[in-house]
Design a protein around this motif. Structure first.
Motif: not given
Length: 202
Positions: A66-75, A183-186, A190-192
């Protein structure tokens, strides 16, 4: 003497319980018992035991994915507690919490879920996982307004994406077999690929 009224929604098998009482119990149990965390979900006391190696491996895989797909969010996978459920009187420790990196700075043991965009659970090999991860937590997370609940169900070999929360639970569910694109919605959007999950234990 003034009568003390307890919220019936917090009733456990041993009778009603205050959220503050639970927090005292949780601190004592977790201090005295290594590797055990205590939760209050739907008024029921629950225990999360030490996860197995594949459980941790799956969370690490998801974090790195998830990190590179949306760097504004962190798990966040540090056992941060959240106030969940109706009126946020429940207490949960999700396996993972997707939120901005500094969301829990100074938040304390049981943080508000307002900054959380997704809660993550990985099923465990115990008798309580069905009730806890598939029934109680989806409702508690939805009632807290968490937009997405991602369940990695090892026994079923599926990922379940819950979205559109309201007081009755999540209104939209999608099940994806391990190996398919998820696919994760809003607000994640993202899709992984999940091919790697096929080799991470059942």
């Amino acid at each position: 003497m003034t009568a003390v009224h307890r919220d019936p929604a917090l009733a456990s098998e041993d009778g009603p319980i205050f959220t503050t009482e639970f927090e005292s119990i949780a601190r004592a149990v977790e201090r005295e018992t290594e590797g055990v965390q205590v939760e209050l979900i739907g008024g029921r006391l629950g225990v999360k035991r030490v996860p197995d190696g594949d459980h941790g491996r799956i969370l690490n895989w998801l974090l790195l994915l998830l990190l590179p797909l949306n760097p504004e969010l962190f798990l966040h996978v540090i056992g941060q507690g959240l106030a969940v459920g109706s009126c946020r009187k429940g207490r949960a420790r999700p396996d993972g919490i997707l939120a901005p990196p500094d969301s829990f700075a100074g938040a304390g043991e049981w943080a508000s879920p307002d900054a959380v965009v997704m809660a993550v659970e990985v099923t465990s090999h115990d008798s309580d996982t069905n009730q806890r991860d598939r029934i109680e937590k989806p409702l508690a997370y939805a009632q807290a307004g968490i937009p997405i609940y991602l369940l990695i169900d090892r026994e079923a070999g599926k990922i379940v994406v819950h979205s559109q929360p309201d007081e009755d639970g999540y209104q939209d569910l999608h099940r994806y077999p391990f190996g398919s694109a998820v696919s994760l919605p809003k607000p994640v959007s993202i899709t992984f690929d999940t091919e790697s999950l096929k080799d991470m234990g059942d």
